[in-house]
Enzyme design. Structure first.
Site, PDB file in Angstrom:
ATOM      1  N   ASP A  50      15.829 -47.636 -14.010  1.00 33.00           N
ATOM      2  CA  ASP A  50      16.239 -46.320 -14.515  1.00 33.00           C
ATOM      3  C   ASP A  50      16.714 -46.460 -15.955  1.00 33.00           C
ATOM      4  OD1 ASP A  50      17.089 -43.419 -13.807  1.00 33.00           O
ATOM      5  OD2 ASP A  50      18.827 -44.282 -14.835  1.00 33.00           O
ATOM      6  N   TYR A  55      19.475 -44.316 -24.008  1.00 34.64           N
ATOM      7  CA  TYR A  55      20.132 -45.620 -23.831  1.00 34.64           C
ATOM      8  C   TYR A  55      19.762 -46.572 -24.965  1.00 34.64           C
ATOM      9  CZ  TYR A  55      20.653 -43.857 -19.014  1.00 34.64           C
ATOM     10  OH  TYR A  55      20.932 -43.088 -17.908  1.00 34.64           O
ATOM     11  N   LYS A  80      13.957 -40.750 -19.370  1.00 37.23           N
ATOM     12  CA  LYS A  80      14.488 -39.389 -19.526  1.00 37.23           C
ATOM     13  C   LYS A  80      14.260 -38.847 -20.932  1.00 37.23           C
ATOM     14  CE  LYS A  80      18.066 -40.955 -16.338  1.00 37.23           C
ATOM     15  NZ  LYS A  80      18.403 -42.328 -16.732  1.00 37.23           N
ATOM     16  N   HIS A 111      17.110 -35.176 -19.081  1.00 37.71           N
ATOM     17  CA  HIS A 111      18.356 -35.952 -18.920  1.00 37.71           C
ATOM     18  C   HIS A 111      19.571 -35.048 -18.678  1.00 37.71           C
ATOM     19  CE1 HIS A 111      20.302 -39.980 -20.365  1.00 37.71           C
ATOM     20  NE2 HIS A 111      20.950 -39.460 -19.353  1.00 37.71           N
TER      21      HIS A 111
END
Ligand code: NAP
Length: 318
Positions: A50, A55, A80, A111
């Site tokens: 994930d 990120y 996402k 997201h």
């Protein structure tokens, strides 16, 4: 070690335990710690990853997938849409896929329901274009050419999900939200079951760190059950989530021993499962742990990326 999966409304199988790839802060694209974490996770048996544009580390995740020797078809990768890309989903998706460089994305999530204006860097107010319904309509266009296998949402409440479903042509395959015994998300759980939407729990351990254990991991009942079953507190929490049915979990760990412990899903006796299902009713326990004890703590700031709890549909927790 569990290798169990759940079926999505697309017919695809999602492994019940995945590896969260948020490194507790945004990191650089080729972050070596992420690369090593994903290589280790694939070595110990994880088949579900994930990540997110937000990120920072999709490039490292993708390289680890390619270098692992595990066939691409055996790994389920979720990523996402960045909040900055709600106005141009196709461009955002192309960036995700280019960074990951893994042929296709198994699951692409919005997201957050909030869009951010790329020109000003400001969050677009609730109800203002691009609304999450407009963004979803763009996401629906991604299905068809094989590069995006399924689409879903994240951080959607009952209210916002109902708004989206009223206009959606494609029912989201997944809604990924914070969930654990202190935030069981009962109303959302019920709605998602009715609509055939699988749920993934994020921050399922309450985001503990070496110097700050999460209140969940030290909860008296969790500790008792951990001793009774001779399993880690983390395994107790993850097993409870999975045992609800319709849920997968994405704990993050960069430590191979803890990665293995988090795959050690087991069956709780009914009385223990029921007791853990009620723990949130004890005074002070029902709460978001997202950024807990930080200035952005949802419980203190009452804001989530500039939206009010009402905009989010988070004012009533269950
Ligand atoms: N959709 C969203 O908006 C959203 C928001 C937040 C998170 N997420 C996803 O959910 C994933 C997990 O959430 P999270 O990272 O917030 O929290 P989490 O998985 O609940 O907690 C991660 C923390 O727990 C530690 N840990 C892991 N296993 C452990 C164990 N068995 N015993 C003790 N400590 C353990 C990790 O440290 P070590 O690495 O040192 O083991 C890390 O500090 C993220 O990585 C991300 O993929 C999604």
């Amino acid at each position: 070690m569990t290798t169990k999966t759940a079926s999505l409304n697309t017919g695809a199988e999602i492994p019940l335990v995945g590896l969260g790839c948020w490194m507790l802060k945004r990191v650089e694209a080729d972050n070596p710690a992420t690369y090593q974490m994903v290589r280790d996770a694939l070595d110990v048996g994880y088949r579900h990853l994930d990540t997110a544009d937000g990120y920072g580390n999709e490039q490292a995740v993708g390289k680890a997938v390619r270098d692992s020797g595990v066939p691409r078809k055996d790994i389920f990768v979720t990523t996402k849409l960045n909040n900055l890309d709600h106005g141009d989903v196709k461009a955002g998706f192309e960036r995700n896929l280019k960074a990951l460089d893994i042929e296709y994305i198994d699951l692409y999530l919005m997201h957050w329901p909030q869009a951010v204006d790329p020109d000003t860097g400001k969050t677009v107010p609730f109800g203002t274009s691009p609304t999450f319904v407009e963004t979803w309509k763009q996401m629906e266009q991604l299905i068809g050419d094989g590069r995006c296998k399924a689409i879903g949402v994240s951080n959607f409440s009952v209210r916002n999900l109902e708004t989206l479903l009223a206009e959606a042509k494609i029912v989201p395959a997944v809604n990924q939200v914070e969930a654990h015994p202190y935030l069981p998300q009962q109303g959302l759980d019920k709605l998602c079951r009715e609509k055939g939407i699988h749920m993934t729990a994020y921050s399922p351990l309450g985001r503990p760190t070496a110097d700050k254990p999460s209140p969940l991991m030290t909860d008296a009942l969790v500790t008792k059950l951990s001793e009774k079953y001779n399993k880690t507190p983390g395994a107790v929490l993850l097993s409870w989530l999975v045992q609800r049915g319709n849920w997968s979990v994405v704990p993050k760990s960069a430590n191979p021993e803890r990665m293995k412990a988090n795959l050690d899903i087991f069956e709780l006796e009914t009385a223990d499962f029921d007791a853990l299902s009620k723990v949130h009713t004890e005074p002070g326990k029902l709460r978001h742990l997202l950024k807990y004890d930080q200035p952005e703590d949802v419980m203190k700031s009452k804001k989530v990326f500039e939206w009010s709890l009402q905009d989010m549909g988070w004012e009533q927790m269950d």
